[in-house]
Design a protein around this motif. Structure first.
Motif, PDB file in Angstrom:
ATOM      1  N   VAL B  19      -0.177  -0.450   1.723  1.00 31.27           N
ATOM      2  CA  VAL B  19      -1.426   0.095   0.829  1.00 31.27           C
ATOM      3  C   VAL B  19      -2.019   1.624   1.171  1.00 31.27           C
ATOM      4  O   VAL B  19      -2.249   2.290  -0.320  1.00 31.27           O
ATOM      5  CB  VAL B  19      -2.606  -1.076   1.118  1.00 31.27           C
ATOM      6  CG1 VAL B  19      -4.113  -0.411   0.420  1.00 31.27           C
ATOM      7  CG2 VAL B  19      -2.497  -2.703   1.113  1.00 31.27           C
ATOM      8  N   LEU B  20      -1.716   1.970   2.235  1.00 31.21           N
ATOM      9  CA  LEU B  20      -1.774   3.359   1.909  1.00 31.21           C
ATOM     10  C   LEU B  20      -1.546   4.473   1.459  1.00 31.21           C
ATOM     11  O   LEU B  20      -1.037   5.396   1.131  1.00 31.21           O
ATOM     12  CB  LEU B  20      -2.103   3.484   3.843  1.00 31.21           C
ATOM     13  CG  LEU B  20      -2.824   4.268   4.130  1.00 31.21           C
ATOM     14  CD1 LEU B  20      -3.994   4.479   3.982  1.00 31.21           C
ATOM     15  CD2 LEU B  20      -2.519   5.091   5.531  1.00 31.21           C
ATOM     16  N   ALA B  21       0.160   3.826   2.202  1.00 31.25           N
ATOM     17  CA  ALA B  21       1.516   4.990   1.632  1.00 31.25           C
ATOM     18  C   ALA B  21       1.409   5.124   0.104  1.00 31.25           C
ATOM     19  O   ALA B  21       2.583   5.702  -0.198  1.00 31.25           O
ATOM     20  CB  ALA B  21       2.847   4.802   2.699  1.00 31.25           C
ATOM     21  N   ASP B 217      -8.330   8.799  12.088  1.00 31.20           N
ATOM     22  CA  ASP B 217      -7.451   9.186  10.503  1.00 31.20           C
ATOM     23  C   ASP B 217      -6.187   9.908  10.362  1.00 31.20           C
ATOM     24  O   ASP B 217      -4.886   9.673   9.747  1.00 31.20           O
ATOM     25  CB  ASP B 217      -8.051  10.339   9.555  1.00 31.20           C
ATOM     26  CG  ASP B 217      -8.611  11.434  11.275  1.00 31.20           C
ATOM     27  OD1 ASP B 217      -8.648  11.041  11.886  1.00 31.20           O
ATOM     28  OD2 ASP B 217      -9.122  12.849  10.789  1.00 31.20           O
ATOM     29  N   THR B 218      -5.524  11.096  11.203  1.00 34.65           N
ATOM     30  CA  THR B 218      -4.526  11.601  11.831  1.00 34.65           C
ATOM     31  C   THR B 218      -3.546  10.355  12.070  1.00 34.65           C
ATOM     32  O   THR B 218      -2.503  10.730  12.026  1.00 34.65           O
ATOM     33  CB  THR B 218      -4.256  12.781  13.418  1.00 34.65           C
ATOM     34  OG1 THR B 218      -5.803  12.834  13.393  1.00 34.65           O
ATOM     35  CG2 THR B 218      -3.348  13.171  13.331  1.00 34.65           C
ATOM     36  N   LEU B 223       1.926   7.886  10.334  1.00 35.25           N
ATOM     37  CA  LEU B 223       2.049   6.436  10.336  1.00 35.25           C
ATOM     38  C   LEU B 223       2.349   6.457   8.736  1.00 35.25           C
ATOM     39  O   LEU B 223       4.428   6.324   8.582  1.00 35.25           O
ATOM     40  CB  LEU B 223       1.459   5.482  10.553  1.00 35.25           C
ATOM     41  CG  LEU B 223       1.575   5.045  11.805  1.00 35.25           C
ATOM     42  CD1 LEU B 223       0.502   4.134  12.660  1.00 35.25           C
ATOM     43  CD2 LEU B 223       2.681   5.375  12.350  1.00 35.25           C
ATOM     44  N   ALA B 224       1.718   6.359   7.727  1.00 33.06           N
ATOM     45  CA  ALA B 224       2.076   6.688   6.150  1.00 33.06           C
ATOM     46  C   ALA B 224       3.142   7.691   5.851  1.00 33.06           C
ATOM     47  O   ALA B 224       3.766   7.497   5.309  1.00 33.06           O
ATOM     48  CB  ALA B 224       0.758   7.073   5.474  1.00 33.06           C
ATOM     49  N   ILE B 236       7.986   3.966  -5.021  1.00 29.94           N
ATOM     50  CA  ILE B 236       7.106   2.485  -4.594  1.00 29.94           C
ATOM     51  C   ILE B 236       7.579   1.541  -3.669  1.00 29.94           C
ATOM     52  O   ILE B 236       8.028   0.824  -2.236  1.00 29.94           O
ATOM     53  CB  ILE B 236       6.998   1.673  -5.742  1.00 29.94           C
ATOM     54  CG1 ILE B 236       5.361   2.727  -6.421  1.00 29.94           C
ATOM     55  CG2 ILE B 236       5.817   0.012  -5.141  1.00 29.94           C
ATOM     56  CD1 ILE B 236       5.056   2.360  -7.820  1.00 29.94           C
ATOM     57  N   ARG B 237       9.239   1.250  -4.269  1.00 31.37           N
ATOM     58  CA  ARG B 237      10.230   0.319  -4.063  1.00 31.37           C
ATOM     59  C   ARG B 237      10.508   0.839  -2.110  1.00 31.37           C
ATOM     60  O   ARG B 237      10.668   0.307  -0.601  1.00 31.37           O
ATOM     61  CB  ARG B 237      11.642   0.456  -4.100  1.00 31.37           C
ATOM     62  CG  ARG B 237      12.624  -0.396  -4.300  1.00 31.37           C
ATOM     63  CD  ARG B 237      13.895  -0.460  -4.773  1.00 31.37           C
ATOM     64  NE  ARG B 237      13.725   0.007  -6.587  1.00 31.37           N
ATOM     65  CZ  ARG B 237      13.344  -1.601  -7.342  1.00 31.37           C
ATOM     66  NH1 ARG B 237      14.453  -2.228  -6.934  1.00 31.37           N
ATOM     67  NH2 ARG B 237      13.003  -0.865  -9.039  1.00 31.37           N
ATOM     68  N   GLY B 238      10.589   2.623  -2.287  1.00 32.64           N
ATOM     69  CA  GLY B 238      10.876   2.785  -0.682  1.00 32.64           C
ATOM     70  C   GLY B 238       9.575   2.778   0.010  1.00 32.64           C
ATOM     71  O   GLY B 238       9.990   2.783   1.056  1.00 32.64           O
ATOM     72  N   ALA B 239       8.950   2.975  -0.439  1.00 24.80           N
ATOM     73  CA  ALA B 239       7.237   3.186   0.395  1.00 24.80           C
ATOM     74  C   ALA B 239       7.202   1.414   1.224  1.00 24.80           C
ATOM     75  O   ALA B 239       7.127   1.083   1.957  1.00 24.80           O
ATOM     76  CB  ALA B 239       5.996   3.366  -0.252  1.00 24.80           C
ATOM     77  N   ALA B 240       7.318   0.884  -0.485  1.00 24.15           N
ATOM     78  CA  ALA B 240       7.520  -1.128   0.274  1.00 24.15           C
ATOM     79  C   ALA B 240       8.303  -1.073   1.639  1.00 24.15           C
ATOM     80  O   ALA B 240       8.218  -1.376   2.679  1.00 24.15           O
ATOM     81  CB  ALA B 240       7.642  -2.031  -0.378  1.00 24.15           C
TER      82      ALA B 240
END
Lengths: 315, 285
Positions: B19-21, B217-218, B223-224, B236-240
């Motif tokens: 959701v973040l990335a 925050d950092t 991580l994102a 989007i696929r990559g982010a998932a």
């Protein structure tokens, strides 16, 4: 002094004048123990250490075109290496410094080997990630680093405030001199070439990745030396020394001083550390808000820094 | 068995990271801006919820209400971000990234001043504060469900709707799209707004999982970023996939080799960069 170093950023100034200005500034700084009390001298030593680290970051960002967001990791590596050496091996500050520099070089080779293969945004992200991972590593490796509590019980250096100040000044002067000489020498020109036009440099037969790695190693080694000074000054180091906030502070020094110069960030470094200390009682934790505001203002208004040349900036 | 539970935790954490990335990667894809304020936006969502409902459990309706409030806050902050970044359009990528970083410090320090610097955590809403199947926390299952729903909705919007097609076109060839009479600036603005709103929403979702504190925050930003380095920018696929992978590394890794967990993240990122420099689903540029 300020007048002479202001012109130090000017390319038109002859090499001789610059060397004279450098020598004059050095003499003036060396005479500080006769003018300042112990508290201010200690503060100035810390400021000089951060100034040196800011200059090393300027070498990387401005000269090498490699915008690192995790430079404080090198501070941490140098500080922990010097602290561990002091604790377990020798009280000799020079040997501690050498170990710190060696550790900085090793860390630069290890992380830089991957980092210089990335471009643009990936470099930003990669260095930011390395910085954060270094913090986690320092926090979690409790047995070696003391974890969150930091490396405690480091034996004092045995130097009094004045002697330590001169030691710090000598390290900063040599470190800064090395940065300037390397920047103006053949290696520095190839680093600038790799920044300006990678394809052409490769066509000329340069090993561009190697040249970029050299820039990371130089900046990392010098920054680790500054980290060693920070540890020796306070005989303490903790994960907070390498947090992202410290990388940001170093970046503000670079932006404020002008990323195309080395002297600008050095002066801005001394100035910011002194300013932070002077305002710390009044501002307390609000300092971080001030830091953020300074950062934003620098980005908006000072693309070349206070001492930067007013030339069109390379992307 | 306990490893299976840990792996399930990893899926929940991965969903949160997605959701973040996903917003981060799309803002990057469309604007060429690396939004280093994304972690601070996450934090803003979490602290907003903390300031409104505190640390006591509330009813599910109130919790969802707070999540919607965070979405609104994300929209507002996203609007501010796109206004702030506009003057720097011609100044290059580094300056824009640095600006977002400066704004991130301002935002997160502001939040820490308004709340305080101590540790806080949101309570899971009533009804989801129990456990499922004997001992597994129900709230984590809810996070997985919410994450999957958001992922599904994002895929559907991007792959099946006209709006999504416009966004994809704006990533691939903004000049051509503008020449066909489409207002590309409006598309960009809506993606920034949506991405920022997802970040603040993630902050509320993650409130009961990760403690609110200075430095959060950092931590989530990095991580994102690792997620999209691994998955490939603007995918989007990559982010998932990246989010699920990093979620496992962070939970299974910490459980199996606690001393090495930090290096494991580095190893994964370095390995992906060596093997596929543009990320698993990234396109070489």
């Amino acid at each position: 002094m300020r007048e002479s170093v202001m012109r130090g950023g000017d390319a038109r100034m002859s090499r001789l004048t610059r060397r004279l200005a450098f020598a004059a500034a050095l003499v003036l700084l060396a005479a500080m123990p006769y003018m300042l009390d112990a508290y201010r001298l200690d503060l100035l030593a810390g400021g000089l250490a951060y100034g040196l680290m800011a200059a090393s970051l300027a070498f990387l960002v401005g000269h090498g075109g490699l915008p690192s967001l995790g430079h404080a990791a090198f501070l941490g590596v140098g500080a922990y290496a010097a602290g561990l050496t002091a604790k377990h091996v020798t009280p000799n500050v020079a040997l501690q410094l050498l170990v710190a520099i060696a550790a900085g070089v090793l860390f630069a080779l290890l992380t830089g080997w991957f980092a210089v293969r990335t471009r643009g945004f990936f470099f930003l992200m990669f260095t930011l990630a390395i910085g954060e991972i270094a913090v986690q590593a320092a926090t979690r490796s409790t047995r070696v680093t003391g974890g969150d509590n930091g490396l405690a019980d480091i034996p004092p250096t045995g130097l009094d405030v004045v002697t330590f100040y001169w030691w710090a000044l000598a390290v900063v002067a040599v470190g800064f001199g090395v940065l300037v000489l390397l920047r103006d020498g053949p290696l520095g020109r190839s680093i600038a070439g790799a920044r300006e036009n990678e394809a052409r440099m490769a066509a000329l037969g340069y090993h561009v990745t190697g040249v970029r790695l050299a820039a990371v190693v130089i900046a990392g080694a010098v920054c680790a030396a500054g980290g060693a000074l920070v540890e020796q000054k306070d005989t303490f180091v903790a994960p907070t020394h390498l947090e992202i906030g410290v990388s940001v502070l170093l970046l503000i020094m670079v932006l404020l001083g002008g990323r195309q110069t080395l002297i600008g960030p050095l002066i801005a470094g001394v100035g910011l550390i002194v300013l932070r200390s002077v305002t710390s009682t009044a501002l307390g934790e609000l300092w971080l808000l001030v830091e953020g505001a300074l950062f934003v203002i620098c980005v908006y208004l000072l693309p070349n820094g206070l001492l930067g040349r007013r030339r069109a900036q390379a992307a | 068995m306990s490893l299976l539970v840990t792996a399930f935790d990893g899926i929940a954490f991965g969903c949160l990271l997605f959701v973040l990335a996903v917003g981060l990667t799309m803002i990057f894809g469309l604007l060429d801006v690396l939004n280093l304020a994304h972690g601070a936006l996450y934090m803003a969502g979490g602290y907003l919820a903390f300031l409104v409902i505190g640390e006591v459990p509330t009813s599910l309706a109130v919790f969802i209400g707070v999540a919607l409030l965070a979405v609104v806050a994300g929209l507002v902050l996203g609007g501010g971000l796109s206004v702030a970044i506009r003057p720097l359009t011609r100044r290059g990528h580094l300056d824009q990234a640095l600006l977002t970083m400066g704004l991130a410090i301002l935002l997160s320090e502001f939040l820490l001043q308004v709340a305080d610097r101590g540790f806080h955590s949101l309570a899971a809403p009533r009804g989801l504060d129990g456990s499922i199947a004997g001992s597994y926390p129900a709230y984590r299952v809810a996070v997985i469900v919410a994450g999957l729903a958001i992922a599904g909705a994002t895929f559907w919007i991007f792959e099946r709707t006209r709006a999504g097609a416009l966004v994809r076109a704006a990533v691939d060839d903004p000049e051509m799209l503008a020449a066909s009479g489409v207002n590309v600036r409006r598309i960009r603005l809506s993606v920034v707004l949506a991405g920022c709103a997802l970040a603040t929403l993630a902050g509320v979702l993650g409130g009961p999982l990760l403690n609110l504190r200075a430095g959060l925050d950092t931590e989530v930003l990095v991580l994102a970023l690792i997620v999209i380095v691994v998955g490939g920018l603007a995918s989007i696929r990559g982010a998932a996939l990246g989010a699920l992978l990093i979620g496992q590394v962070q939970t299974l890794g910490v459980a199996l080799v606690p001393e090495l967990a930090a290096y494991l993240l580095f190893a994964v990122m370095a390995a992906v960069l060596l093997w596929r420099p543009a990320g698993l689903f990234g396109r070489a540029t």
